[in-house]
Design an enzyme around this catalytic site. Structure first.
Site, mmCIF file in Angstrom:
data_model
loop_
_atom_site.group_PDB
_atom_site.id
_atom_site.type_symbol
_atom_site.label_atom_id
_atom_site.label_comp_id
_atom_site.label_asym_id
_atom_site.label_seq_id
_atom_site.Cartn_x
_atom_site.Cartn_y
_atom_site.Cartn_z
ATOM 1 N N GLY A 92 1.045 -1.152 -0.126
ATOM 2 C CA GLY A 92 0.109 0.437 0.356
ATOM 3 C C GLY A 92 0.960 1.351 -0.489
ATOM 4 O O GLY A 92 1.073 1.924 0.871
ATOM 5 N N THR A 123 1.450 3.455 -2.010
ATOM 6 C CA THR A 123 0.915 4.428 -3.007
ATOM 7 C C THR A 123 -0.144 5.257 -1.925
ATOM 8 O O THR A 123 -0.375 6.669 -3.176
ATOM 9 C CB THR A 123 0.778 4.420 -4.014
ATOM 10 O OG1 THR A 123 -0.041 3.177 -4.488
ATOM 11 C CG2 THR A 123 2.361 3.780 -5.086
ATOM 12 N N GLY A 124 -0.858 4.388 -0.802
ATOM 13 C CA GLY A 124 -1.537 5.164 -0.650
ATOM 14 C C GLY A 124 -1.742 6.301 0.321
ATOM 15 O O GLY A 124 0.046 6.421 0.738
ATOM 16 N N ASP A 125 -2.699 6.624 0.785
ATOM 17 C CA ASP A 125 -2.736 8.039 1.910
ATOM 18 C C ASP A 125 -1.803 7.526 2.595
ATOM 19 O O ASP A 125 -1.335 8.971 3.816
ATOM 20 C CB ASP A 125 -3.634 8.163 1.975
ATOM 21 C CG ASP A 125 -4.335 10.054 2.301
ATOM 22 O OD1 ASP A 125 -4.452 10.869 2.158
ATOM 23 O OD2 ASP A 125 -4.666 9.667 4.105
ATOM 24 N N ARG A 185 1.817 -2.356 -7.389
ATOM 25 C CA ARG A 185 1.845 -3.109 -8.559
ATOM 26 C C ARG A 185 1.899 -1.925 -9.833
ATOM 27 O O ARG A 185 1.931 -2.336 -10.764
ATOM 28 C CB ARG A 185 0.023 -3.368 -8.846
ATOM 29 C CG ARG A 185 -1.049 -2.194 -8.800
ATOM 30 C CD ARG A 185 -2.352 -2.350 -8.763
ATOM 31 N NE ARG A 185 -2.961 -1.640 -8.005
ATOM 32 C CZ ARG A 185 -3.903 -0.333 -8.578
ATOM 33 N NH1 ARG A 185 -3.597 -0.114 -9.439
ATOM 34 N NH2 ARG A 185 -4.168 0.442 -8.106
ATOM 35 N N GLU A 210 -13.343 16.319 12.683
ATOM 36 C CA GLU A 210 -12.131 17.185 12.144
ATOM 37 C C GLU A 210 -12.720 17.839 11.518
ATOM 38 O O GLU A 210 -13.708 17.761 10.635
ATOM 39 C CB GLU A 210 -11.338 15.208 11.072
ATOM 40 C CG GLU A 210 -11.164 14.325 12.359
ATOM 41 C CD GLU A 210 -10.765 12.909 11.141
ATOM 42 O OE1 GLU A 210 -9.854 13.524 10.586
ATOM 43 O OE2 GLU A 210 -11.631 12.118 10.994
ATOM 44 N N HIS A 243 -10.425 3.249 17.182
ATOM 45 C CA HIS A 243 -9.844 4.763 18.603
ATOM 46 C C HIS A 243 -11.441 4.721 19.292
ATOM 47 O O HIS A 243 -10.302 5.069 20.688
ATOM 48 C CB HIS A 243 -10.020 6.052 16.937
ATOM 49 C CG HIS A 243 -8.562 5.950 16.007
ATOM 50 N ND1 HIS A 243 -7.777 5.047 16.419
ATOM 51 C CD2 HIS A 243 -8.794 6.347 14.693
ATOM 52 C CE1 HIS A 243 -7.130 4.890 15.195
ATOM 53 N NE2 HIS A 243 -8.253 6.264 13.878
HETATM 54 C C1 BG6 Z 1 -7.649 7.014 11.268
HETATM 55 C C2 BG6 Z 1 -8.433 7.746 10.178
HETATM 56 O O1 BG6 Z 1 -7.503 6.007 11.732
HETATM 57 O O2 BG6 Z 1 -7.543 8.666 12.199
HETATM 58 C C3 BG6 Z 1 -8.819 8.797 9.417
HETATM 59 O O3 BG6 Z 1 -8.831 6.465 8.999
HETATM 60 C C4 BG6 Z 1 -8.912 10.104 10.550
HETATM 61 O O4 BG6 Z 1 -10.368 9.189 8.377
HETATM 62 C C5 BG6 Z 1 -7.221 9.563 11.169
HETATM 63 O O5 BG6 Z 1 -8.740 11.057 9.215
HETATM 64 C C6 BG6 Z 1 -7.111 10.740 12.254
HETATM 65 O O6 BG6 Z 1 -6.369 10.912 12.965
HETATM 66 P P1 BG6 Z 1 -5.447 12.137 13.803
HETATM 67 O O7 BG6 Z 1 -4.311 10.883 14.613
HETATM 68 O O8 BG6 Z 1 -5.386 13.077 12.864
HETATM 69 O O9 BG6 Z 1 -6.399 12.627 15.102
#
Ligand code: BG6
Length: 453
Positions: A10, A12-14, A44, A208, A232
């Site tokens: 993964g 190249t992922g975010d 890939r 967020e 979380h």
């Molecule tokens: C990640 C989620 O686990 O936690 C994201 O997949 C979210 O969607 C991120 O933006 C938030 O984490 P933090 O550390 O920026 O509060």
């Protein structure tokens, strides 16, 4: 220090761009890990090393400089369905490593790819059972439901030992989350009053401002409940509500957290699922998607310690500020009522992000000639003290996995219990409210449930 080989699926992922590569870079630059490291970015696409570096440079969104990894980062093309590709990767890795090398395989991919990749890692002997230097790290969510998590678990336990499996919840790597235990158990003033006779309510909030960014393909299948609450927020709740563990050791702490997860009961009458306006136009999102980007829940923990205390959980995208915190509100004193004083309460804030620290709200007499009471805040800002040196959660978790410390990783039964509760909650219908902004949600919650957040 042992040699280190980190293989990222993964790449190249975010997550790799925003968190993993920057965290590895800082660990190297700050001399926290061996310089004898190689990072293999598996993907890939037919990239050369230079192409991959350019790609990272263009897509990363932090101040991390890819050049800090120039000498240790290699791109490796692999088809995740092809066992023969894993065998070739094994030959490649074998040439560069020995028995003592710590080998981490980081699966920064969607959970539906866990089975294929893990199976191939096992069958190709890239990760050998009971070789404790071979470790496999799973990003959350671990599955999409209890059933899918169970299937992954079974498959993993056939090929690897539990000691080799690291399940990430990056919130556990955050300094203030680790500090919850210290605040609770190393301060008599809190330890003595940590129960339903003194605590009125608890709020666990992760707000967020960002949208789902470029993660539509993953997010639309998950939503806020799976993306945030299952991991979380329930981890935070269990640290706040757990009983006193037998010791400060990892297993004892986890034993207590699991008991809390088992006793959570969601109030089915107080819950709101929301979706921000414009979500349906996001890339890779289904145009009639019912996925929630906001959740507000009320829950109880049916243990003698916390019976009757409401726990409010709230998380969402595109809200007013980026802020993660836990607020513990205490009961009023008898005197406040008897003497007809304002009924404002003490509140303990455990602040996680953006500035971590602890603060306590007290009642105090206004220093004037009248008998007025005001709320004052004792504020300890941990982050302000460590400006520039703040350890990122992924740094801490990568370091722990390199050193073989599992305290901050989720044990299987924690995952199992939290999925059980999330699955239960999902069984009951929830209407989806399309929201403009946070104000809109606050008003809706007030109107519908008469609750203030
Ligand atoms: C990640 C989620 O686990 O936690 C994201 O997949 C979210 O969607 C991120 O933006 C938030 O984490 P933090 O550390 O920026 O509060």
């Amino acid at each position: 220090m042992k040699k280190l080989m980190v293989t990222i699926f993964g790449s190249t992922g975010d997550l790799s761009m925003r968190k993993l590569l920057p965290a590895l870079s800082r660990l190297i630059v700050e001399d926290q890990i061996t310089k004898e490291i190689e990072i293999i970015a598996v993907g890939r696409r037919a990239f050369s090393n230079d192409d991959y570096r350019d790609y990272v440079q263009k897509n990363k969104n932090s101040d991390f400089d890819i050049n800090t990894l120039k000498d240790v980062l290699t791109y490796y093309e692999l088809n995740i369905d092809e066992l023969s590709d894993y065998k070739k990767l094994k030959d490649y890795i074998d040439q560069k490593t020995n028995e003592d090398t710590v080998k981490l395989f980081y699966l920064a991919v969607a959970p539906e790819l866990f089975p294929t990749i893990s199976k191939n890692l096992g069958e190709s002997h890239l990760v050998k059972k009971d070789h404790f230097n071979d470790r496999i790290i799973f990003e959350k969510p671990f599955g999409h439901s209890l059933d899918s998590a169970n299937e992954i678990k079974k498959l993993l336990w056939q090929s690897f030992s539990e000691k080799q499996i690291y399940r990430i919840d990056h919130y556990l790597g955050k300094a203030m989350i680790q500090n919850i235990i210290m605040v609770r158990f190393a301060n008599r003033i809190f330890e003595e009053i940590w129960h339903n006779r003194s605590i009125k309510k608890v709020q666990i909030i992760v707000k967020e401002t960002d949208s789902i960014l470029s993660r539509g393909a993953y997010y639309d299948k998950s939503g806020a409940l799976i993306d945030m609450v299952q991991s979380h927020l329930l981890q935070m709740l269990s640290l706040v509500a757990m009983e006193v563990p037998l010791s400060y050791q990892s297993e004892d702490l986890k034993n207590e957290k699991v008991k809390v997860l088992d006793q959570i009961r969601f109030d089915q009458n107080v819950k709101l699922f929301g979706q921000y306006k414009g979500y349906l136009e996001e890339k890779d999102v289904h145009n009639q998607s019912k996925t929630e980007t906001f959740v507000f829940l009320k829950a109880y923990v049916d243990t003698p310690r916390f019976k009757g205390v409401p726990f409010y959980l709230m998380t969402g995208k595109k809200l007013d500020v980026k802020a993660s915190y836990i607020m513990i509100e205490f009961e009023e004193t008898n005197e406040q009522r008897k003497w007809n004083l304002p009924l404002s309460t003490n509140k303990l804030y455990i602040k996680i992000d953006p500035l971590d620290g602890v603060s306590l709200v007290l009642n105090s007499k206004v220093p004037n000639l009248k008998d007025e009471v005001e709320q004052v805040e004792l504020d300890f800002c941990s982050a302000c003290r460590d400006v520039g040196n703040r350890v990122e959660a992924y740094q801490k978790l990568l370091l722990d996995s390199i050193e073989g410390h599992k305290t901050l990783f989720a044990r299987w039964d924690e995952i199992e219990k939290s999925w059980t509760k999330i699955d239960e909650l999902k069984k009951t219908n929830s209407n989806l409210y399309v929201y403009e902004d946070y104000e809109d949600l606050k008003n809706k919650i007030k109107r519908e449930f008469n609750e203030e957040i």
